[in-house]
Write an enzyme that holds these catalytic residues in place. Sequence first.
Site, PDB file in Angstrom:
ATOM      1  N   GLU A  52       5.765  -3.411   0.942  1.00 46.67           N
ATOM      2  CA  GLU A  52       5.794  -3.164  -0.505  1.00 46.67           C
ATOM      3  C   GLU A  52       4.967  -1.908  -0.722  1.00 46.67           C
ATOM      4  O   GLU A  52       3.741  -1.943  -0.725  1.00 46.67           O
ATOM      5  CB  GLU A  52       5.208  -4.368  -1.250  1.00 46.67           C
ATOM      6  CG  GLU A  52       5.672  -4.460  -2.697  1.00 46.67           C
ATOM      7  CD  GLU A  52       4.917  -3.541  -3.626  1.00 46.67           C
ATOM      8  OE1 GLU A  52       5.400  -2.392  -3.834  1.00 46.67           O
ATOM      9  OE2 GLU A  52       3.869  -3.932  -4.118  1.00 46.67           O
TER      10      GLU A  52
ATOM     11  N   GLY B 254       0.813  -1.204   0.000  1.00 48.75           N
ATOM     12  CA  GLY B 254       0.000   0.000   0.000  1.00 48.75           C
ATOM     13  C   GLY B 254       0.850   1.258   0.000  1.00 48.75           C
ATOM     14  O   GLY B 254       2.002   1.261  -0.454  1.00 48.75           O
ATOM     15  N   SER B 255       0.289   2.324   0.542  1.00 47.26           N
ATOM     16  CA  SER B 255       0.932   3.636   0.505  1.00 47.26           C
ATOM     17  C   SER B 255       1.966   3.782   1.612  1.00 47.26           C
ATOM     18  O   SER B 255       1.945   3.058   2.623  1.00 47.26           O
ATOM     19  CB  SER B 255      -0.126   4.736   0.656  1.00 47.26           C
ATOM     20  OG  SER B 255      -0.682   4.705   1.968  1.00 47.26           O
TER      21      SER B 255
ATOM     22  N   GLY C 196       1.825   2.531   5.446  1.00 44.54           N
ATOM     23  CA  GLY C 196       2.934   1.662   5.817  1.00 44.54           C
ATOM     24  C   GLY C 196       3.591   2.107   7.111  1.00 44.54           C
ATOM     25  O   GLY C 196       3.965   1.272   7.948  1.00 44.54           O
TER      26      GLY C 196
ATOM     27  N   CYS D 109       1.832  -0.467  -8.785  1.00 45.04           N
ATOM     28  CA  CYS D 109       3.003   0.031  -8.057  1.00 45.04           C
ATOM     29  C   CYS D 109       4.225   0.050  -8.957  1.00 45.04           C
ATOM     30  O   CYS D 109       5.137   0.852  -8.768  1.00 45.04           O
ATOM     31  CB  CYS D 109       3.254  -0.818  -6.814  1.00 45.04           C
ATOM     32  SG  CYS D 109       3.562  -2.566  -7.160  1.00 45.04           S
TER      33      CYS D 109
END
Length: 532
Positions: free
Chosen positions: A251, A229-230, A234, A285
């Site tokens: 990630e 995610g963002s 994170g 991503c």
Amino acid sequence: MNTQIDAPEVRGPNPASNVIDCYSPATREPLGSLPVDSAEKVAEVVARARTAQLEWRQSTFAQRREVLGNMLDYILAHSDDICEMIVRDAGKTRENALMGEVLPACEKLRWTMKNGERYLRDEKVSSGLLLHKKARIEYHPRGVIGGIIPWNYPFQNMMMPVIPALFAGNAVVLKPSEWVAWSSQQFLDIFHQALTAAGAPVDLVQVVQGYGETGNALVRSVDGVIFIGSCGNGRRVIQASAERIIPVTMELGGKDAFIVCDDANIEQAVSAAITGTFLNSGQNCIASERILVHDRVYDEFERRAAAVVAEFKQGNPMGGGCVDMGAMNTPIQLALVERLVNESVAAGARLVTGGKRVLTEQGEFYAPTILADVDASMPIMREETFGPVLVLCRFRDDDEAVEIANSTDFGLSNSVFSANNARANNIARRVESGMCSINELGGMTYFAGDLPFGGVKQSGFGRIGGRDGLRSLCHAKAVLDERVRLPFAMSMLPTSEKTYASANAGIRMMYSPRLRDKWRGLRDLMAARSGD
């Protein structure tokens, strides 16, 4: 300067509600509602997973392969149904659902069934100085793995943590994004059928639904976390994980550079850049977010890219017929893309095509967009776009290309296109990223199952693919076993007057690079030990 079109009232999940209302982004049709799971419910689910894992951790690799094989059989038999659910919930095209989600899941299952045991069985290593001992590394499951996953690939993002975690002997509890709660709940049945057919506990894979509080409760109750995610979310996951000191794999975002040298095959590079930018409406991503093109071939690259994009068909993927681009998944992301494009145009970027919402009466659509003459100072070159915008930036030489590529806080993946392999690899080595492809999309490393997947800098840490990804879901346990049984154990106590001198001489004898000093060390050792 384009004129912003007012969007209809936003429909979708509301964090203030105790239910998740699900809608299709391509049509805004309601898909249903799901209850939000409280912290107490999360604890209950994790407790069931922990009980199931105590049984599963004793399973053989053959049993684990059977479960994965059952999953593969189900996917192959129901791929059309899976794709339909993905399209309805995520708004992407059927082709992207099949090749961008079903295909990678099948490949990950195949790779893990073939290679997983090799990387997780006991590994013999050297015992070093202890010649009378044997050394090995054992890989033991961590327990219950929490997976917090985003909305851009609802099926693949569920499969990706479950496959290696189950094969490593863990249980998994997933918290999908609220924006794809509907399909995620449907996909849970795939795991349960596969486990049941193999005689394994169904509680090994479970899903909790909700917003930030649900995810927070999950992190605070599991034994390890995979987060996709963002950066902002994170950081919250890391803070929560620190309370119990559990490992996390991050990630996060990307701002991938796609570098086109002046000797590159332009047709090949344009084709790859179009796919890397517009696949899944750019909601990847590992999207090619910055197309850096050498000044000598820049105009030709722009012309060819614009000609391809001009032929794009966009619309509802479920409406009949073939479309190149569907909807964006969330109105929030659509608004972010719109802001970045408008700010960059205001700062001097040239709008070649697109740059606006389309089909506003139908769903969450943004036109495929090309921005030219962008420089590294513009917002769209720094922030993750996660949308269908091809950003063109000139460079004069390889050093400048590397400098621009490294000018962001992200470092996930990148691509380098050049007819000179040595030149391409030289550029690739200097770009700060976790992955790179030569004359290919950066994201294609995902399909090479032995390669790790992950980034550097604010793109995260840890790896979720290949050998490293499997082993990250285990405790690596060091074991020193007997080779030859000695009548004594190694000891440094009690000491004597000769202990220090003997040890000092022995160290010089063993580690000195010069033969003369080794002999002196042996001589001193014999002298220190004389009289014992």
